[in-house]
Design an enzyme around this catalytic site. Structure first.
Site, PDB file in Angstrom:
ATOM      1  N   LYS A  79       1.073  -1.386   0.149  1.00 14.04           N
ATOM      2  CA  LYS A  79      -0.158   0.269   0.178  1.00 14.04           C
ATOM      3  C   LYS A  79       0.654   1.197   0.207  1.00 14.04           C
ATOM      4  CE  LYS A  79      -4.083   2.357   2.561  1.00 14.04           C
ATOM      5  NZ  LYS A  79      -4.916   1.438   3.979  1.00 14.04           N
ATOM      6  N   SER A 154      -9.108   1.661   3.057  1.00 12.20           N
ATOM      7  CA  SER A 154      -9.074   3.074   1.785  1.00 12.20           C
ATOM      8  C   SER A 154      -7.508   2.041   0.792  1.00 12.20           C
ATOM      9  CB  SER A 154      -8.159   3.615   3.044  1.00 12.20           C
ATOM     10  OG  SER A 154      -7.022   3.355   3.635  1.00 12.20           O
ATOM     11  N   SER A 178     -10.194  -0.482   6.735  1.00 12.90           N
ATOM     12  CA  SER A 178      -9.264  -0.438   5.522  1.00 12.90           C
ATOM     13  C   SER A 178      -8.636  -1.685   4.726  1.00 12.90           C
ATOM     14  CB  SER A 178      -8.453   0.685   5.465  1.00 12.90           C
ATOM     15  OG  SER A 178      -8.753   2.059   5.992  1.00 12.90           O
TER      16      SER A 178
END
Length: 487
Positions: A79, A154, A178
């Protein structure tokens, strides 16, 4: 045998047994990226040359017997809020669009030491603020099951990349769901460990008391293997915890006998999509058939989790993001006169709308006259939520429920109504407020063919119970459908 048909652990075994190589696995990944990435937009940065160079280096170490772990040679995506030395780390924000860190996040270092090979950095909601991966400055990621829908957020880029076959495993971060929510929307396994289990050093903070790094992968075994690799005490992170029980793969047994599982009635009340309710309760029945004791109960304060979470998270975000001012690194507006105007214009141009909204909310609740009325009250509610979970875990080993009230919404739907997007986190944020571990496992498809995820929540430091129950369910469920084009 095609590499893309394998899980991360299976691929690692195949490489060790010389059935394939790290370079062949990386080529298989880039073949899929070449076919799907332009449409899905899972990545912010991909470094093909460095990935193949690293794969060759790792393969040589495997051949010499220097790397023997289960993840050696396995391609991994990270990420884009986890720092990587020499590679762009943008948090999907214009304000960090040119930031190349001088160091690597500890969790990434541990994966690399295990022999995993970095492909690139995955797309995300800007500064992890969002639930759809639509607030990214680099455009939205699309759900590989149906490109008209969001992948969640996210960590949507990481979840979508795993689901699409653009990587074998990925790391995400979980501040209020997330990891677990996009895992549900994309039909993969995602886990948030107990707060402090994985070092946050090198994770660009959103809410420091809530953030935790965790894996997104194809099955529960991969989840346990990755968690073993990244879990360790780190002196560079003051919240890191020294644990002796990080041999998580030992929990992977097909026996749920004696596990006490509680189902909160409030989690199945108004607002839950019928298809989600049906599949999650069917998963609970399977666990019951495998020997678990399943019982409904009342979990207090569920209705207060969203306001408490967004008050605390926004307050911490407003403090954490004040460092991004255009002085030392990142974007700086060029058309300014004077320091204060430069600050204002840089932050106005560099931050997106959702980030600005949360900074403003956080600054408001921390301001004089409102600190006691909002922020302190939210901290008091947080303590009460933790107490409610403590009481629940005095009766149960695990709590079972949905990861999200619906399956993935259409692109553009959530941004029109931010409040609706916030309310979509109703089943996940309490886990972060209480510092608990949670895991999402796919449990079915709705009428439109989109995945449904079951969430299991455990008490602090009891990841092994979570993994045990998730593994039992996964084996009883059988193979889950895939959305990769070559499947």
């Amino acid at each position: 045998m095609k590499p893309m048909d394998l899980t991360a652990a299976e691929l690692g075994r195949a490489i060790r047994e010389k059935q394939t190589t790290a370079m062949e696995a990386m080529q298989a990944v880039f073949d899929v990226i070449g076919k799907r990435e332009e449409r899905l937009n899972c990545y912010v940065t991909v470094d093909r040359e460095a990935a193949f160079q690293r794969a060759e280096e790792v393969q040589k170490k495997i051949d010499r017997g220097e790397l023997t772990g289960p993840l050696a040679g396995v391609p991994v995506a990270i990420k884009d809020n986890l720092c990587t030395r020499g590679m762009l780390t943008t948090c999907a924000s214009r304000i960090l669009g040119n930031f190349v860190p001088p160091y690597t996040a500890e969790a990434v270092v541990r994966l690399e030491e295990a022999g995993a090979v970095l492909i690139g950095k995955t797309n995300m909601d800007e500064f992890a603020m969002g639930s759809t991966t639509e607030t990214s400055a680099f455009g939205p990621t699309r759900n590989p099951w149906n490109e008209a829908y969001v992948p969640g957020g996210s960590s949507g880029g990481s979840a979508a990349a795993v689901a699409a076959g653009e990587c074998f495993m990925a790391l995400g971060s979980d501040t209020g769901g997330s990891i677990r929510q996009p895992a549900s929307f994309c039909g993969v396994v995602g886990m948030k460990p107990t707060y402090g289990t994985v070092s946050r050093y090198g994770l660009i903070a959103y809410g420091s008391s809530l953030d935790q790094i965790g894996p997104l992968c194809r099955d529960v075994t991969d989840c346990a293997v990755i968690l073993e690799a990244i879990s360790a005490h780190d002196a560079k992170d003051s919240t890191s915890i020294a644990r002796e029980d990080t041999d998580f793969t030992t929990a992977l047994t097909e026996d749920a006998t004696g596990l006490r599982i509680g189902i909160p009635r409030a989690y199945f009340a108004e607002g839950l999509a019928p298809a989600v309710k049906e599949h999650v309760l069917a998963a609970a029945k399977i666990l019951q058939e495998k020997g678990a004791v399943v019982e409904e109960f009342d979990l207090d304060l569920v209705q207060y989790t969203i306001p408490a979470y967004y008050t605390i998270a926004s307050a911490e975000a407003s403090s954490n993001l004040e460092r991004f001012d255009g002085i030392k690194y990142g974007y700086r507006s060029g058309e300014t006169e004077g320091l204060h105007k430069m600050y204002k214009k840089t932050r106005s141009e560099g931050f997106g709308e959702e980030v600005k909204r949360r900074i403003m909310l956080g600054s408001f609740v921390l301001s004089s006259g409102y600190y006691d009325a909002y922020y302190i009250k939210a901290l008091q509610v947080k303590a009460l939520i933790k107490k409610a979970f403590d009481e629940a875990f005095a009766r149960f080993d695990l709590i079972l429920g949905p990861a999200a009230p619906t399956t993935a919404p259409l692109l553009g739907e959530s941004l029109q109504d931010p409040m609706k997007m916030y309310l979509g986190d109703i089943y996940t944020v309490a886990v972060n407020l209480a510092g608990l571990p949670g895991i999402t496992v796919p449990c079915g498809l709705d009428d439109t063919g989109l995945p449904v995820g079951m969430q299991l929540i455990g008490n602090c430091f009891e990841e092994k119970k979570l993994l045990r129950a998730a593994f039992v369910y996964e084996k009883a469920r059988g193979p889950f459908a895939v959305c990769r084009e070559e499947a």
